[in-house]
Motif scaffolding. Sequence first.
Motif, short mmCIF file in Angstrom:
data_model
loop_
_atom_site.label_atom_id
_atom_site.label_comp_id
_atom_site.label_asym_id
_atom_site.label_seq_id
_atom_site.Cartn_x
_atom_site.Cartn_y
_atom_site.Cartn_z
N ASP A 127 0.83 -1.21 0.00
CA ASP A 127 0.00 0.00 0.00
C ASP A 127 0.86 1.26 0.00
OD1 ASP A 127 -2.24 -1.51 0.06
OD2 ASP A 127 -2.47 -1.43 2.25
N GLY A 128 2.08 1.15 0.53
CA GLY A 128 2.98 2.30 0.55
C GLY A 128 3.41 2.65 -0.86
N LEU A 129 3.56 3.94 -1.14
CA LEU A 129 3.82 4.38 -2.51
C LEU A 129 5.13 3.80 -3.06
CD1 LEU A 129 2.36 6.35 -4.48
CD2 LEU A 129 4.18 7.96 -3.94
N ILE A 130 6.18 3.88 -2.24
CA ILE A 130 7.48 3.41 -2.72
C ILE A 130 7.45 1.89 -2.93
CG2 ILE A 130 9.93 3.24 -2.16
CD1 ILE A 130 9.67 5.89 -0.71
N ASN A 131 6.85 1.19 -1.95
CA ASN A 131 6.76 -0.26 -2.10
C ASN A 131 5.84 -0.66 -3.26
OD1 ASN A 131 8.49 -1.52 -0.25
ND2 ASN A 131 7.18 -0.87 1.43
N HIS A 132 4.83 0.14 -3.52
CA HIS A 132 3.93 -0.10 -4.64
C HIS A 132 4.72 -0.03 -5.95
CE1 HIS A 132 -0.09 -0.51 -6.19
NE2 HIS A 132 0.13 0.45 -7.06
N ALA A 133 5.58 1.00 -6.03
CA ALA A 133 6.41 1.16 -7.23
C ALA A 133 7.37 -0.02 -7.36
CB ALA A 133 7.17 2.48 -7.15
N LEU A 134 7.96 -0.43 -6.23
CA LEU A 134 8.88 -1.57 -6.28
C LEU A 134 8.15 -2.83 -6.75
CD1 LEU A 134 11.11 -1.33 -3.08
CD2 LEU A 134 11.76 -0.97 -5.45
N GLY A 135 6.87 -2.91 -6.38
CA GLY A 135 6.07 -4.07 -6.76
C GLY A 135 6.03 -4.25 -8.27
N PHE A 136 5.99 -3.14 -9.01
CA PHE A 136 5.98 -3.21 -10.48
C PHE A 136 7.25 -3.85 -11.01
CE2 PHE A 136 2.81 0.32 -10.21
CZ PHE A 136 1.78 -0.40 -10.78
N LEU A 137 8.35 -3.65 -10.26
CA LEU A 137 9.62 -4.23 -10.69
C LEU A 137 9.78 -5.64 -10.17
CD1 LEU A 137 11.86 -1.12 -9.92
CD2 LEU A 137 10.92 -1.80 -12.13
N GLY A 138 8.73 -6.13 -9.48
CA GLY A 138 8.80 -7.49 -8.96
C GLY A 138 9.58 -7.61 -7.68
N LEU A 139 9.85 -6.46 -7.01
CA LEU A 139 10.59 -6.51 -5.75
C LEU A 139 9.60 -6.45 -4.59
CD1 LEU A 139 13.42 -4.02 -6.72
CD2 LEU A 139 13.56 -6.51 -6.63
N GLY A 140 9.89 -7.24 -3.57
CA GLY A 140 8.96 -7.37 -2.44
C GLY A 140 8.93 -6.12 -1.59
N PRO A 141 7.88 -5.97 -0.75
CA PRO A 141 7.83 -4.79 0.10
C PRO A 141 9.02 -4.75 1.07
CG PRO A 141 6.07 -6.34 0.66
CD PRO A 141 6.75 -6.87 -0.55
N VAL A 142 9.60 -3.57 1.23
CA VAL A 142 10.77 -3.40 2.09
C VAL A 142 10.34 -2.67 3.36
CG1 VAL A 142 13.07 -2.38 2.25
CG2 VAL A 142 12.23 -3.24 0.05
N GLN A 143 10.84 -3.13 4.50
CA GLN A 143 10.56 -2.47 5.78
C GLN A 143 11.61 -1.36 5.97
OE1 GLN A 143 8.69 -3.91 8.79
NE2 GLN A 143 7.52 -5.20 7.41
N TYR A 144 11.32 -0.18 5.42
CA TYR A 144 12.34 0.87 5.46
C TYR A 144 12.65 1.32 6.89
CZ TYR A 144 11.56 1.14 0.50
OH TYR A 144 11.45 0.83 -0.81
N LEU A 145 11.59 1.58 7.67
CA LEU A 145 11.79 2.21 8.97
C LEU A 145 11.91 1.19 10.10
CD1 LEU A 145 9.31 5.17 8.63
CD2 LEU A 145 11.77 5.19 8.31
N ASP A 146 11.37 -0.01 9.92
CA ASP A 146 11.38 -0.98 11.01
C ASP A 146 12.59 -1.89 10.97
OD1 ASP A 146 9.04 0.16 11.74
OD2 ASP A 146 8.13 -1.74 12.34
N ASN A 147 13.45 -1.70 9.98
CA ASN A 147 14.67 -2.49 9.91
C ASN A 147 15.83 -1.61 10.37
OD1 ASN A 147 17.01 -3.75 9.12
ND2 ASN A 147 16.13 -4.57 7.23
N PRO A 148 16.52 -2.03 11.45
CA PRO A 148 17.58 -1.18 11.99
C PRO A 148 18.72 -0.92 10.99
CG PRO A 148 17.55 -3.32 13.09
CD PRO A 148 16.31 -3.24 12.26
N ASN A 149 18.84 -1.75 9.96
CA ASN A 149 19.91 -1.54 8.99
C ASN A 149 19.56 -0.48 7.95
OD1 ASN A 149 21.47 -3.60 10.15
ND2 ASN A 149 20.24 -5.12 9.05
N THR A 150 18.27 -0.22 7.76
CA THR A 150 17.89 0.74 6.71
C THR A 150 17.28 2.02 7.27
OG1 THR A 150 15.76 -0.37 6.54
CG2 THR A 150 17.44 -1.01 4.95
#
Lengths: 303, 443
Positions: free
Chosen positions: A143-166
């Motif tokens: 549902d998130g805009l950036i993850n939605h865009a990634l979805g078109f490229l076949g990339l899975g949703p990324v946890q940008y803020l909840d992952n301490p590495n990102t």
Amino acid sequence: MTATVTTPGARRTRVLSKKALLPWVFLAPGLLLALVFKFLPMGKGVWLSFFKVRPFLGDQWVGLDNYTRVLTDHRFLDAIGHTLLLGIGQSLGAIAVGFLLALLLEGQARTLKIVRTAVFLPVVTATAVVGELWRLLYYPTSDGLINHALGFLGLGPVQYLDNPNTALWATMVMSVWMLAPYNMVIILAGLAGVDRTLYEAAAMDGVSLWQRLRYITLPAIRPALGIVLTLAAIRGLRVFTEVYVLTGGGPAGSTEVWMTRAYTLGFTRNDIGGASAASVVLLCVTLLLTVTVNYFRKRGDVR
Amino acid sequence: MGHRRRRRRLVATLAVTGLMFGTAACGSGSGSAGSSDPNTLEVWTRSNPDDAATYERVFAAFTKKTGIRIDYQPIINFDQQLQSRASTKDLPDVMINDTALMGSYQSQGLLKPIDPDGIAGHDQIDAKTWASTVGIDGKHYGIPYSRQAMTLMVRKDWREKLGLPQPKTWQDMLTLAKAFATRDPDGDGKKDTYGMVVPGSAQNGYAAWWGASYLWQGGARIVERTSDGGYKPVMDSPAAVRTVTWLKDNLFCGDNGVIQPGALTAITGTATNFQDGNAGMYLTGPYNMTTFDQTIGKDKYEVLPAPAGPAGNEVLADGENVYFGARTGKTEQEQALGAFLVSPEGQRLAMTGGEHQPVVRIPVNTTLDAAKVRNDPRWGVVQKAYENDSVVFPNAPDFAPVKQDTADALNALFTYCGSDVRSGLKELNDTLAGDLKDQDLLK
């Protein structure tokens, strides 16, 4: 004889002193405001950093205790790394993106003016609003805009803020988005001053785009870059609002920066003395950094 | 000559402008009208305008009854304002704020001790509730005013559609959460629903506030009172390790969708999935009911007692107390206001806000029944949870550092799925020992 000599002299000093006074009179309202709302609170902050602050019972002098506590606290030491990474990253990123935007959007056409205004909007938007906006953009499902865009490229949703590495990088991207247009305006002003004939001469000599940037544009906008760098030095390390609204220092303290730590100390742990000490340390570092940047800028100007 | 005069006039104007700015700057902060009038009480509450409208009704009734006037100030950034008033050594006469702040205020000398016997109708508040306002030195520092306990809000329509029972245990809750996440309870054909909402950020201690109920249910405590009047941290107990491990393995590091995405950086303000209609459960305070009734509808969700863990179904309780500012010299009037606020009349007024938000959730006055006063049986569930199965944070010490450090540790353990819970909690326990030692309470 003596009298005739002294009279004009005395009148001149009187006129001079009046002349010297006048600018101060004009400055007085501004200075008074700055004194009451800036310098006195700042002085009070420095003063409080030497006390265990207890507003009602009376403050207790503790000397440098607050400073030793802050500088040996492992949470503050962890925050130094994050602060430096975020401060330097967002400053350099914002300068690079600002420069790029300025190159793209330089010109007099009306469409360009509209685009420039649109690009400038993040600067005048409240940081809290920007934070909420980016929380939506970064929403960790499709549902998130950036993850939605990634979805078109076949990339899975990324946890940008909840992952301490990102999380820290995600914060940095938002900061760059916010700060870059401001730099763009300063650099645009610098670009306007570039002598057009140099470009024409360069075109005649058949130089590449890269050479044109490296040997004409960059040297010509040096003063503008100097201002941008000084501003970056001043505000780079005191980053607070961006982190506070986006991640609150989490997850697992991975985005905790110097000022969020100072805020927690002061306002959730009620340790105003410690928070003041932390802020004074930051003030000193910022001052040192600004002076250094200015020194190099001046030395470069002389050369 | 005219030139010079004009210049002089300009200088004079600038000087006057400067002076005006100066006096305006000094003039702020001295607006506490009537602080010397013995028949006017300055009252502060931490309220937004909606709550304030309810308080105003309560105070108007008090003034009508006793003739004591109220200079009422609803304040949002309460603690910052209070600190600046404290530095002028002139505190508000009466303050209504969170129970959890009592220890902090008392340690700063901001509060006047309260003698329960001096409050008319004090016997209508039960002993358990009065006990929550005892300070470190054994004296009372607050009058209980409003209480609440956590309950589990569940999307009834979703649960019935999937044919699952009301959750009674942690395992039931987990099964239901997984079903909400995977079996498309909203029937839109998309996998866009989540089991439950968790405000898991460490900011302002939210992770500890949310996690406390589970710790209680698992048989754990954060700090414990020792026999000699001190406190000791007990977050390294086997029960705590077991509970945190269960939460980590099943909610944060288990199947996708059991909790809402972004839980690790969510605070209550941003964890809106339940009211947005894409999460099925939320363990939270009853103050949210007004919002949920409006957003998802009263008939769509149910209010249940928290599911039981290995040690029962105790939940975190908190609320607001009435505090008297130190050295105000108006004890008699303050006691009169205190008595009115906890009387059946005062509590009833504050519980029924009309179109505004009520400011008393569960009444402290035992002669009142929340469900009857509001004509809403759901409040009976909350009141029962408060009376029978609730545990408060210890309010006598300054609990804010303990809560913050606990939240930081829990958030870190939940973030790193590979983390070692036992050593993480051991480390937390040492940190908590340091917090208690700073207050000379570690025994």
